[in-house]
Design a protein around this motif. Structure first.
Motif, short mmCIF file in Angstrom:
data_model
loop_
_atom_site.label_atom_id
_atom_site.label_comp_id
_atom_site.label_asym_id
_atom_site.label_seq_id
_atom_site.Cartn_x
_atom_site.Cartn_y
_atom_site.Cartn_z
N LEU A 72 0.86 -1.26 -0.14
CA LEU A 72 0.07 0.02 -0.09
C LEU A 72 0.87 1.08 -0.04
N SER A 73 2.10 1.17 0.30
CA SER A 73 3.11 2.37 0.12
C SER A 73 3.39 2.69 -1.34
N THR A 74 2.89 2.24 -2.17
CA THR A 74 3.25 2.43 -3.54
C THR A 74 2.24 3.45 -4.05
N PRO A 75 2.85 4.60 -4.57
CA PRO A 75 1.68 5.69 -5.02
C PRO A 75 1.55 5.23 -6.41
N ALA A 76 0.33 6.00 -7.00
CA ALA A 76 -0.13 5.54 -8.15
C ALA A 76 0.63 6.29 -9.45
N SER A 77 1.23 7.33 -9.07
CA SER A 77 1.77 8.25 -10.16
C SER A 77 3.20 8.54 -9.63
N SER A 78 3.83 9.36 -10.52
CA SER A 78 5.13 10.19 -10.19
C SER A 78 4.83 11.50 -9.89
N ALA A 79 3.66 11.93 -9.52
CA ALA A 79 3.36 13.33 -9.49
C ALA A 79 3.99 13.98 -8.42
#
Length: 590
Positions: free
Chosen positions: A548-555
Motif C-alpha cells: 500500500l505504500s506504492t503511489p499511483a503516479s510520479s506526481a
C-alpha cells in the motif's frame, strides 16, 4: 519603566533609547505614541521567560531560514535594502546574518533533517520510490527521487530522497547508478518495494538494472490513453484546432481580451480567461473545451463585434464539445484523484480503471453524435486493454486485495481474482516462514541419576551400580547416534513437510478470514483499518505496509520540479546544484 523611558526622551541629548540604542527623530521623540510604543516593546522583552539576547537572535535566524525555505526566497534577500530596513525597524539590535552565514545555517538544518528522516526510514519495513528528470532554466538536468513509506504509527510519509545534478546522458545505466547511490546513502537497501516512473524506456530499464519491480505512472498512462483516443477521431481534432486558434487570439490580443472581459461583465458572467491546451497534458484539452463551452455566448458576441476573420464555433460543434466533455469528465476526475500524495493511491489503480470501463459502458446509450460515440469506443478499448495488464500485475493486484475498501470487488476479471488470491496466500505463507514457527519445548535428557538405586542400598553395591549405569548410558548414546544418522534425512524431510503444511494452512485461514470480512466504506482510511487490525491479521498487516505504500503516479516528483522552477529562477542563476538540492529537500520535508 515609564519614568525611565520618559527621562530618555525628554532629557537625553543624544536622542537615543538607553534600553535598545534606537535613534529617535526629533519630530517623534516627545510624542506620547512613541513613548507608548517603546514602553510596550521593552516590557514584552523584559517579561519574555528565558528569552535572552542570544536565544532571540537564534529565533530570528530560524525565522529567516524558514521564510527562505517555505517561500522559495533567494539567500540574497538579506542583502536587499527593503528587507534590511524592515528588520532594523522591527528589531534594531538584531545583526542580520550575511549570505554566507545563511548558507551555513541551511546546511546545518539540512543535516539535522536528514538525520531525522534516516531514523524514520530505519524503522520502516518497506519503501516505494518515484523518479523523474527535469531541466532548469540554466539548462542543467536533475534527477529527483522521492520515497513513500509508513511510520511507526502507520501514517503515510513522503520525503524527498534527493534532487541530484545529472550532467551525464540520460541512459538507464546512469539513472540506475545515481539511484543506487541514493538508496545506499539512505540505508534502505533491501527495503525498496517498487519503482514508479513514466513509461520511458530508460526509466523501465533502470528499474531492471536495480532489480526493483517497476510500476508505470498512472497519470502518464491516462494521458496516453486519452491522447491516442482523441487523435483517432479526426472531426474532434478539427474542433480542437479551431478552438485553439480562438483561444490563442484572445490570449495574444489585448483588444480581444478586454472586449471579452467587457462582454462577460455585461452578460453577468464570471470574468474568466480562456485556457489553451498543452501538448504534454491531456487534461489541458479538457480544460480548454470546458472553458470555451462555459463562455460560449461571450465568445460569440466578442468575435462578432471584433469583426475578425477568425471563424466562431458553430452550434453543432458546441453540441459535439458537450458530449466530448461528458465522455472525458471521468478521466479528468481519475487523473486528479490518483495523483494524491498523502493518501493511499496505488491500490486504487485497478478499481479506478474498472470504474472507467463501466462509465464508458454506461454513457454509450446517451451519446448522439458520431464524434462522441467514436471517442467513447476508442477510450473503452484502451481502458480494457490497460486494465487487463494491470490485473495481471502481481504488485498492483495484491495492493488492491490488501485495500479493505476494495478487496476482490476491485477486479473486473474473475480469473485474475483467483490468481491474486493464490499469490496473496503464498506471500502470507512466506511472511509466516520469515517470522518463524514457535520453538518446540526441549525434552529432558536422561542422566545417570535416573538409574541410581535407593538410598538404603550398601555403598559397595551403589558404586558398582553407578559404574555399570554410566557404561550402559554411553553404549545407549552410541547406538542412538547410529540410529539417528540412519533416519536423520527422512526425519528432516517429514519435519519440513509438517511445518510447510502447517504454514500454508495458517496462511489460507488468515487470508480467507480477511477476505470474507466486510469491506470498509470507500471514504474511510485503509491505514486506520490496518492499524486497528494489526493483531488480528499480523502477517497481512506487514504485507499491507509493503504494497500500500506504492503511489499511483510520479506526481510527487513533478511537484518538486514546480518548486524547483521557483527556486532556480533567473534571479538565482548562481545557485549551485548542491544548495538547490538542500533547499528542495527542506521545502518538502520541513
Amino acid at each position: 519603566m515609564a519614568d525611565k523611558i520618559c527621562s530618555v526622551y525628554f532629557y537625553d541629548p543624544q536622542v537615543k533609547c538607553r534600553l535598545c540604542s534606537a535613534e529617535l527623530s526629533y519630530a517623534t521623540r516627545n510624542t506620547s505614541s512613541m513613548l507608548r510604543h517603546y514602553k510596550a516593546r521593552h516590557e514584552r522583552e523584559d517579561n519574555t521567560p528565558g528569552m535572552d539576547t542570544a536565544s532571540r537572535k537564534q529565533a530570528l535566524n530560524r525565522c529567516i531560514i524558514n521564510m527562505i525555505i517555505k517561500d522559495c526566497q533567494p539567500l540574497s534577500i538579506v542583502e536587499d535594502e527593503g528587507f534590511r530596513e524592515m528588520l532594523q525597524t522591527l528589531e534594531p539590535s538584531y545583526a542580520i546574518p550575511t549570505r554566507k552565514a545563511l548558507k551555513e545555517m541551511v546546511s546545518e538544518r539540512y543535516a539535522a533533517e536528514t538525520q531525522n528522516i534516516k531514523e524514520k526510514l530505519h524503522s520502516t519495513n518497506a519503501i516505494s520510490l518515484t523518479a523523474d528528470m527535469w531541466t532548469s532554466v540554466n539548462m542543467e538536468a536533475y534527477l529527483a527521487v522521492t520515497g513513500h513509506f509508513f511510520d511507526t504509527e502507520n501514517k503515510m510519509c513522503t520525503t524527498v530522497l534527493g534532487v541530484k545534478y545529472f550532467p551525464k546522458s540520460h541512459t538507464a545505466e546512469n539513472i540506475a547508478e545515481v539511484t543506487q547511490d541514493l538508496i545506499d546513502s539512505w540505508a534502505i537497501t533491501g527495503k525498496v518495494a517498487r519503482f514508479v516512473t513514466d513509461a520511458g524506456a530508460n526509466m523501465i530499464a533502470s528499474a531492471r538494472l536495480l532489480k526493483i519491480g517497476h510500476s508505470p505512472c498512472i497519470a502518464h498512462t491516462l494521458n496516453l490513453i486519452v491522447k491516442k483516443s482523441c487523435d483517432q477521431v479526426s472531426d474532434l481534432t478539427d474542433i480542437r484546432h479551431k478552438t485553439k486558434n480562438i483561444v490563442t487570439h484572445f490570449r495574444s490580443s489585448t483588444l480581444a481580451k478586454e472586449k471579452l472581459s467587457h462582454v462577460q461583465q455585461q452578460m453577468q458572467k464570471p470574468i474568466l480567461k480562456l485556457i489553451n491546451e498543452v501538448p504534454t497534458r491531456w487534461n489541458s484539452t479538457y480544460q480548454m473545451l470546458s472553458r470555451i463551452a462555459s463562455q460560449k455566448e461571450p465568445v460569440w458576441v466578442s468575435l462578432a463585434s471584433l469583426k475578425t476573420p477568425l471563424p466562431a464555433l458553430t452550434g453543432e460543434e458546441h453540441d459535439i464539445i458537450a458530449e466530448v466533455l461528458i465522455v472525458l469528465a471521468p478521466f479528468n476526475a481519475a487523473t486528479v484523484e490518483l495523483s494524491e500524495e498523502k493518501r493511499v493511491s496505488g491500490s486504487k489503480i485497478i478499481p479506478m480503471m474498472k470504474m472507467l470501463h463501466h462509465t464508458m459502458q454506461k454513457c454509450a446509450p446517451s451519446l448522439e453524435t458520431s464524434v462522441g460515440k467514436k471517442l467513447r469506443h476508442e477510450l473503452d478499448k484502451r481502458v480494457t486493454k490497460t486494465l487487463n495488464n494491470y490485473e495481471s500485475s502481481s504488485h498492483l493486484s495484491l495492493a488492491t486485495l490488501l485495500d479493505p475498501r476494495f478487496k476482490a470487488l476491485g477486479f473486473l476479471n474473475g480469473t485474475k481474482i483467483n490468481d491474486a488470491v493464490k499469490k496473496l496466500k503464498s506471500e502470507c505463507a512466506a511472511e509466516m516462514r520469515i517470522s518463524g514457527p514457535p520453538s518446540a519445548p526441549q525434552e529432558d535428557q536422561p542422566g545417570p541419576s535416573s538409574h541410581l538405586p535407593a538410598s538404603s542400598m550398601s555403598s559397595v553395591y551403589l558404586f558398582i551400580q553407578n559404574v555399570f549405569g554410566v557404561i550402559y548410558l554411553h553404549l545407549k548414546l552410541i547406538m542412538s547416534c547410529f540410529t539417528d544418522n540412519l533416519w536423520q534425512q527422512l526425519d528432516m524431510e517429514v519435519a519440513r513437510t509438517r511445518t510447510s503444511t502447517s504454514v500454508v494452512a495458517d496462511a489460507m485461514i488468515e487470508v480467507q478470514r480477511y477476505l470474507s470480512s466486510a469491506n470498509i466504506p470507500r471514504t474511510e482510511d485503509p491505514l486506520e483499518y490496518w492499524k486497528s487490525q494489526k493483531n488480528t491479521y499480523p502477517h497481512l498487516f506487514k504485507l499491507s505496509q509493503k504494497y500500500l505504500s506504492t503511489p499511483a503516479s510520479s506526481a510527487p516528483c513533478e511537484r518538486i520540479f514546480s518548486k524547483a522552477g521557483e527556486i532556480a529562477s533567473k534571479r538565482r542563476n548562481r545557485l549551485s546544484p548542491n544548495m538547490l538540492q538542500k533547499l528542495l529537500f527542506l521545502n518538502k520535508n520541513v
